[in-house]
Motif scaffolding. Structure first.
Motif, mmCIF file in Angstrom:
data_model
loop_
_atom_site.group_PDB
_atom_site.id
_atom_site.type_symbol
_atom_site.label_atom_id
_atom_site.label_comp_id
_atom_site.label_asym_id
_atom_site.label_seq_id
_atom_site.Cartn_x
_atom_site.Cartn_y
_atom_site.Cartn_z
ATOM 1 N N ALA A 18 39.009 23.531 -24.852
ATOM 2 C CA ALA A 18 38.615 24.065 -26.216
ATOM 3 C C ALA A 18 39.462 23.944 -27.239
ATOM 4 C CB ALA A 18 38.327 25.633 -25.601
ATOM 5 N N ARG A 19 40.858 23.975 -27.180
ATOM 6 C CA ARG A 19 41.630 23.923 -28.075
ATOM 7 C C ARG A 19 41.721 22.518 -28.805
ATOM 8 N NH1 ARG A 19 43.514 28.533 -29.540
ATOM 9 N NH2 ARG A 19 43.645 30.273 -28.097
ATOM 10 N N LYS A 20 41.607 21.573 -27.857
ATOM 11 C CA LYS A 20 41.606 20.254 -27.985
ATOM 12 C C LYS A 20 40.401 19.811 -29.096
ATOM 13 C CE LYS A 20 41.297 15.363 -26.186
ATOM 14 N NZ LYS A 20 41.308 14.581 -25.150
ATOM 15 N N TYR A 21 39.072 20.362 -28.372
ATOM 16 C CA TYR A 21 37.839 20.028 -29.048
ATOM 17 C C TYR A 21 37.797 20.542 -30.798
ATOM 18 C CZ TYR A 21 32.854 19.613 -29.936
ATOM 19 O OH TYR A 21 31.502 19.284 -30.670
ATOM 20 N N PHE A 22 38.173 21.870 -30.499
ATOM 21 C CA PHE A 22 38.104 22.447 -31.812
ATOM 22 C C PHE A 22 39.133 22.373 -32.929
ATOM 23 C CE2 PHE A 22 35.106 24.844 -29.276
ATOM 24 C CZ PHE A 22 33.769 24.824 -30.107
ATOM 25 N N GLY A 23 40.439 21.746 -32.352
ATOM 26 C CA GLY A 23 41.482 21.275 -33.567
ATOM 27 C C GLY A 23 42.114 22.372 -33.969
ATOM 28 N N ASP A 24 42.143 22.565 -35.351
ATOM 29 C CA ASP A 24 42.904 23.236 -36.161
ATOM 30 C C ASP A 24 41.883 24.511 -36.286
ATOM 31 O OD1 ASP A 24 45.068 21.822 -36.087
ATOM 32 O OD2 ASP A 24 44.532 20.869 -37.960
ATOM 33 N N GLU A 25 40.741 24.410 -35.918
ATOM 34 C CA GLU A 25 39.758 25.757 -36.219
ATOM 35 C C GLU A 25 40.237 26.757 -35.238
ATOM 36 O OE1 GLU A 25 34.752 26.475 -35.985
ATOM 37 O OE2 GLU A 25 35.872 24.553 -35.701
ATOM 38 N N GLU A 26 40.305 28.180 -35.972
ATOM 39 C CA GLU A 26 40.529 29.148 -35.393
ATOM 40 C C GLU A 26 39.616 29.914 -34.460
ATOM 41 O OE1 GLU A 26 42.578 33.597 -36.592
ATOM 42 O OE2 GLU A 26 41.856 32.118 -38.118
ATOM 43 N N ILE A 27 39.624 29.744 -33.110
ATOM 44 C CA ILE A 27 38.826 30.224 -32.198
ATOM 45 C C ILE A 27 39.360 31.348 -31.184
ATOM 46 C CG2 ILE A 27 37.854 28.059 -31.764
ATOM 47 C CD1 ILE A 27 39.430 27.652 -29.425
ATOM 48 N N GLU A 28 38.393 32.182 -30.860
ATOM 49 C CA GLU A 28 38.856 33.411 -29.739
ATOM 50 C C GLU A 28 38.230 33.002 -28.479
ATOM 51 O OE1 GLU A 28 37.590 37.924 -28.712
ATOM 52 O OE2 GLU A 28 37.151 37.178 -30.668
ATOM 53 N N ILE A 29 39.182 32.750 -27.476
ATOM 54 C CA ILE A 29 38.965 32.530 -26.026
ATOM 55 C C ILE A 29 38.641 33.779 -25.435
ATOM 56 C CG2 ILE A 29 39.968 31.404 -24.036
ATOM 57 C CD1 ILE A 29 39.686 29.380 -26.120
ATOM 58 N N VAL A 30 37.360 33.565 -24.689
ATOM 59 C CA VAL A 30 36.882 34.761 -23.985
ATOM 60 C C VAL A 30 36.971 34.118 -22.405
ATOM 61 C CG1 VAL A 30 34.988 36.258 -23.595
ATOM 62 C CG2 VAL A 30 35.194 35.642 -25.860
ATOM 63 N N GLU A 31 37.672 34.807 -21.807
ATOM 64 C CA GLU A 31 37.955 34.710 -20.168
ATOM 65 C C GLU A 31 37.068 35.137 -19.258
ATOM 66 O OE1 GLU A 31 41.611 36.408 -19.629
ATOM 67 O OE2 GLU A 31 42.951 35.132 -20.955
ATOM 68 N N CYS A 32 36.360 34.272 -18.314
ATOM 69 C CA CYS A 32 35.360 34.798 -17.673
ATOM 70 C C CYS A 32 35.954 34.122 -15.930
ATOM 71 C CB CYS A 32 34.015 33.812 -17.836
ATOM 72 S SG CYS A 32 33.477 34.289 -19.212
ATOM 73 N N ARG A 33 35.558 34.963 -14.970
ATOM 74 C CA ARG A 33 35.872 34.834 -13.769
ATOM 75 C C ARG A 33 35.114 33.785 -13.171
ATOM 76 N NH1 ARG A 33 38.710 38.476 -11.205
ATOM 77 N NH2 ARG A 33 38.018 37.762 -8.882
ATOM 78 N N SER A 34 34.003 33.535 -13.565
ATOM 79 C CA SER A 34 33.033 32.348 -12.802
ATOM 80 C C SER A 34 32.259 31.499 -14.135
ATOM 81 C CB SER A 34 31.918 32.996 -11.966
ATOM 82 O OG SER A 34 31.014 33.801 -12.508
ATOM 83 N N PHE A 35 31.895 30.673 -13.404
ATOM 84 C CA PHE A 35 30.958 29.640 -14.338
ATOM 85 C C PHE A 35 29.515 30.208 -14.621
ATOM 86 C CE2 PHE A 35 33.704 26.040 -12.507
ATOM 87 C CZ PHE A 35 34.197 25.795 -13.784
ATOM 88 N N GLN A 36 29.010 31.089 -13.721
ATOM 89 C CA GLN A 36 28.012 31.859 -14.296
ATOM 90 C C GLN A 36 27.979 32.848 -15.103
ATOM 91 O OE1 GLN A 36 25.795 33.254 -10.779
ATOM 92 N NE2 GLN A 36 24.363 34.475 -11.823
ATOM 93 N N SER A 37 29.300 33.574 -15.123
ATOM 94 C CA SER A 37 29.641 34.496 -16.174
ATOM 95 C C SER A 37 29.475 33.916 -17.554
ATOM 96 C CB SER A 37 30.923 35.155 -15.560
ATOM 97 O OG SER A 37 30.839 36.031 -14.880
ATOM 98 N N VAL A 38 30.138 32.442 -17.712
ATOM 99 C CA VAL A 38 30.283 31.846 -18.818
ATOM 100 C C VAL A 38 28.746 31.534 -19.420
ATOM 101 C CG1 VAL A 38 30.948 29.530 -19.603
ATOM 102 C CG2 VAL A 38 32.456 30.635 -18.376
ATOM 103 N N CYS A 39 27.810 31.196 -18.627
ATOM 104 C CA CYS A 39 26.497 31.053 -18.921
ATOM 105 C C CYS A 39 25.776 32.235 -19.467
ATOM 106 C CB CYS A 39 25.789 30.583 -17.845
ATOM 107 S SG CYS A 39 26.452 28.572 -17.477
ATOM 108 N N GLU A 40 26.247 33.276 -18.763
ATOM 109 C CA GLU A 40 25.374 34.506 -19.173
ATOM 110 C C GLU A 40 25.863 34.832 -20.368
ATOM 111 O OE1 GLU A 40 26.611 37.125 -15.952
ATOM 112 O OE2 GLU A 40 24.945 36.367 -14.570
ATOM 113 N N LEU A 41 27.173 34.980 -20.907
ATOM 114 C CA LEU A 41 27.650 35.148 -22.329
ATOM 115 C C LEU A 41 27.106 34.528 -23.186
ATOM 116 C CD1 LEU A 41 31.697 35.806 -21.719
ATOM 117 C CD2 LEU A 41 29.862 37.636 -21.804
ATOM 118 N N VAL A 42 26.979 32.988 -22.908
ATOM 119 C CA VAL A 42 26.301 32.283 -23.939
ATOM 120 C C VAL A 42 24.822 32.696 -24.285
ATOM 121 C CG1 VAL A 42 25.601 29.883 -24.619
ATOM 122 C CG2 VAL A 42 27.798 30.454 -23.524
#
Length: 279
Positions: A18-42
């Motif tokens: 994530a940090r490599k892709y967005f470079g110097d852009e300020e981002i907030e990392i949201v931690e998820c226990r599973s890949f399904q949780s990642v998709c649900e948040l989006v």
């Protein structure tokens, strides 16, 4: 500030991606226990973007993630590659002679199997949900007789010392990550696309589709078949294609539509370069 969902916790390779892709852009990392949780948040608009591993050069494709992306109708808006370099880390003051237990993700353990067998043949191996969590366990529980295998970011966050670097067997190991959104990317300038389609059960059906890409000077970078749940012996074909001419690409898509039973354009984006760091 963009909210970026990842599987795992801070210090994981997903955070690196994530940090490599967005470079110097300020981002907030949201931690998820599973890949399904990642998709649900989006899907529920709780985050803006997700970064999800899709394949590793040693372990292969993560088939579960292909299915999740389609089930949640997510769009690929970018990609990045992370060079996977593994490190042995322990609490400050602990030594390799103290190691009785090694924590890490099961894939990371396999990638470092030769190193572990050579230096720690009698160590107990405990598999964890990700490499960063393994480092966190050492820090939280103050385990002086245990080591974790993971990346440098994990050591930095959890105050661990790196005792050995580059312990992975294959030095040209990388993981490809997709950058996912609920909505497709609107701007042009893409030169790569990820597609999913199904073809009929007759000879030459798949070959006919693939030939369309070749005839339009479109490079086929990857092909992956995914079983269709509930339909024995039927598969969805996932392909990544690269093109120089958007006109040729559009022409190919129109012809492909006439030769498949279904077609999904998962995303059109700019191809990322693979950067392998010499050790």
């Amino acid at each position: 500030m963009k909210k970026i969902a990842i599987q795992g916790i801070a210090g994981s390779f997903h955070e690196d991606a994530a940090r490599k892709y967005f470079g110097d852009e300020e981002i907030e990392i949201v931690e998820c226990r599973s890949f399904q949780s990642v998709c649900e948040l989006v899907d529920s608009d709780q985050v803006d973007i997700a970064v999800m591993a899709i394949e590793n050069s040693i372990a292969g494709s993560i088939l579960q993630n292909y299915s999740l992306i389609r089930d949640y109708h997510l769009h690929v808006i970018g990609e990045t590659y992370v060079h996977i370099q593994m490190n042995l880390m322990m609490l400050p003051g602990a030594q390799k002679d103290d190691v009785q237990t090694i924590y890490s993700h099961p894939v990371a353990i396999r990638q470092c199997a030769e190193y572990i067998e050579k230096y720690f043949p009698n160590a107990r191996i405990i598999e964890n949900q990700d490499t960063a969590m393994s480092g966190k366990i050492l820090s939280v529980d103050q385990l002086t007789d245990a080591a974790a295998i993971g990346n440098l970011r994990t050591a930095e966050i959890y105050g661990l010392n790196v005792l050995d670097s580059g312990i992975e067997t294959n030095k040209k190991n990388y993981t490809r990550f997709w950058v996912l959104s609920k909505h497709p990317k609107q701007n042009g300038g893409s030169n790569k696309a990820s597609l999913a389609f199904e073809v009929g059960h007759y000879y030459g059906a798949l070959a006919r589709v693939l030939n369309i890409f070749a005839e339009n000077e479109i490079n086929l970078l990857r092909i992956q078949s995914i079983p269709i749940i509930g339909k024995p012996n039927e598969y969805t074909i996932h392909v990544d294609v690269e093109y120089k001419s958007e006109q040729n690409y559009e022409k190919a898509i129109h012809r492909v539509l006439k030769n498949v039973s279904s077609l999904s354009i998962l995303g059109e984006y700019v191809r990322a370069e693979i950067e392998i760091t010499n050790q």
